[in-house]
Design an enzyme around this catalytic site. Structure first.
Site, mmCIF file in Angstrom:
data_model
loop_
_atom_site.group_PDB
_atom_site.id
_atom_site.type_symbol
_atom_site.label_atom_id
_atom_site.label_comp_id
_atom_site.label_asym_id
_atom_site.label_seq_id
_atom_site.Cartn_x
_atom_site.Cartn_y
_atom_site.Cartn_z
ATOM 1 N N CYS A 1 38.018 44.562 25.831
ATOM 2 C CA CYS A 1 38.232 44.308 27.261
ATOM 3 C C CYS A 1 38.793 45.537 27.984
ATOM 4 C CB CYS A 1 39.165 43.118 27.430
ATOM 5 S SG CYS A 1 39.795 42.937 29.091
ATOM 6 N N GLY B 1 41.817 46.340 22.955
ATOM 7 C CA GLY B 1 40.536 45.815 22.461
ATOM 8 C C GLY B 1 39.349 46.178 23.342
ATOM 9 N N HIS C 1 42.153 30.784 58.451
ATOM 10 C CA HIS C 1 40.972 31.323 59.120
ATOM 11 C C HIS C 1 41.292 32.728 59.606
ATOM 12 C CE1 HIS C 1 37.370 31.484 61.562
ATOM 13 N NE2 HIS C 1 38.130 31.928 62.552
#
Ligand code: NAI
Length: 466
Positions: free
Chosen positions: A40, A38, A438
């Site tokens: 997309c 499609g 982190h």
């Protein structure tokens, strides 16, 4: 006996619905008139992001020189960029075809036209008529054009044509400051095109959190994109150098020159010439009307994705496809329309899920917000994004997360944490007590959660964030 399901449209709504239906034991047929995948995969999400990926690198390499990376003679090979885009698209389309075959889904090439409530004619190389117990319409959307004089001039393009220009244009006028407008502005301004955005409203990305939208606009302004706000397109005139958009602002008419004019003023449901009227399927201004399980007024016919226009996003279409098929085959689907992330692939990216502040106040909800600027996040600084921002919206009393909005590198991936938190009805405390690694951008989410009660660790108390 196996139920026979026919799916009209092979985009992310239709092909995902087909695979789920096959998993649940149905006999599945899918009808596609163009290419599987499609909008997309073929002319939307995937090719745009392939081009934007190179744009981001092109940008980054040029901006990293003060960090010690010098690349001499950087140049852009536009045909190679186009070829790479095609290769990626082809691989994914083949992948979809392979998946459908692996699930035993029968693929029909041609245009589907409803003959009655159970029969569909496929007009292709040879015309066949298929009969179904359940029909899923997943016919997508098409660009909607503003019918101004000159709209059919050469050089007036839509997003499909904007993906395949012969070369990088010198100038581009984009009508519409929505998602398509912002992504193409990022793309072409990165490659040196002079971009002007013409937007009717006072804010770009009107559905987005206004603080995030403001930062996107500021970033694009840094890339020399011009914005004409509260401006409407009146006419397009051909000129010796390209085109001129006649644009009306409050008291003045302007002419904005561009080699191309990209119309990015929204898309509309693709529901014409499918036989909907013959069968009596209810539509409203072209959109197929559906209930909470995506059933139309004819109970065994469903409509999912852009053709019902509830939420024109590929992942919403896929989720609706799964829900419709599960419901149709007697299962209990789960689909929460309040938790659908939306992502914008600007440079850097932006994403949001759940309520914006404006929506929370319009709904009379007592809420608190937590803001964390990514200039105070190590990973963000390393990646060169000082203007990033994370914003959480939480219920004032319970602390439940009601929405999250992010502007910064990989925002489109980061938003998944907020979506998951919302799906689990998590509170700010639960985000805070989840230990974030982190150095990562995701630490900003925990900081924004801390900021809801004014306790961010890496932002000084009392320093206003605008
Ligand atoms: P949009 O609805 O996002 O934005 C259209 C913009 O055009 C609005 O800001 C509107 O105010 C403005 N506008 C309308 N008429 C105008 C006029 N006459 N003059 C000036 N401005 C005018 O539509 P867009 O950007 O075309 O995207 C279409 C659809 O595709 C959307 O539903 C979008 O969500 C989807 N899409 C999603 C992407 C993603 O998820 N990353 C990428 C691209 C598209």
């Amino acid at each position: 006996m196996k139920k026979r399901i026919i799916i009209v449209g092979g985009g992310p709504g239709g092909y995902v619905a087909a695979i789920r239906a096959a998993q649940l034991g149905a006999e599945v047929h899918i009808i596609e008139k163009e290419t599987l995948g499609g909008t997309c995969l073929n002319v939307g999400c995937i090719p745009t992001k392939a081009l934007l990926h190179t744009a981001k690198l092109y940008h980054a390499v040029q901006e990293e020189s003060h960090k010690g990376l010098h690349v001499d003679n950087i140049s852009l090979d536009w045909p190679a960029l186009m070829a790479n885009k095609v290769t990626i698209v082809k691989r994914l389309v083949q992948g979809v075809k392979g998946l459908l075959k692996a699930h035993g889904v029968q693929i029909h090439n041609g245009r589907a036209i409803l003959q009655d409530a159970h029969k569909i004619q496929v007009e292709g190389d040879k015309s066949v008529t298929l009969e179904a117990d359940i029909i899923i319409l997943a016919s997508g959307s098409v660009p909607s054009k503003i019918p101004v004089p000159g709209a059919t001039c050469n050089g007036v393009i839509d997003s499909t044509a904007a993906l395949s220009l012969p070369k990088v244009p010198k100038s581009l006028v984009i009508i519409g400051g929505g998602v398509i407008g912002m992504e193409f502005a990022s793309l072409y301004s990165s490659f040196g095109t002079k971009v002007t955005i013409v937007e009717m409203l006072p804010q770009i990305l009107p559905m987005m959190d206004s603080q995030i939208a403001k930062r996107i606009r500021e970033k694009l302004t840094e890339y020399k994109v011009d914005f004409m706000m509260e401006a409407g397109l009146k006419e397009i005139l051909p000129t010796s150098e390209g085109l001129s958009a006649v644009v009306q602002t409050a008291h003045k008419s302007h002419e904005v020159a561009g080699e191309y004019i990209l119309m990015a003023t929204g898309r509309k449901a693709n529901t014409n010439n499918m036989g909907l009227e013959k069968v009596g399927i209810q539509t409203e201004r072209g959109k197929i009307v559906v209930n909470e399980y995506f059933a139309t007024n004819i109970p065994h016919i469903y409509a999912i994705g852009d053709c019902n226009a509830q939420m024109m996003l590929a992942h919403a279409a896929s989720a609706q496809g799964i829900a419709a098929v599960e419901y149709a085959l007697g299962h209990r689907p789960f689909y929460n329309p309040k938790i659908i992330p939306s992502c914008i692939y600007t440079i850097p990216e932006a994403a949001g899920v759940g309520l914006t502040e404006k929506e929370a106040s319009a709904q009379g909800i007592a809420y608190k917000i937590g803001l964390f600027p990514l200039m105070a996040n190590g990973k963000s600084l390393i990646e060169g994004c000082e203007s990033g921002l994370i914003k959480l919206i939480a219920d004032k009393k319970s602390g439940e997360i009601l929405g999250g909005h992010i502007f910064g590198p990989r925002a489109t991936d980061l938003i998944a944490e907020v979506a998951l938190a919302m799906n689990l009805e998590a509170t700010v405390d639960e985000l805070i007590t989840t230990i974030h690694a982190h150095p990562t951008m995701s630490e900003g989410i925990a900081e924004a959660a801390l900021a809801v009660s004014g306790n961010a660790i890496h932002w000084p108390p009392g320093v206003k964030i605008i």
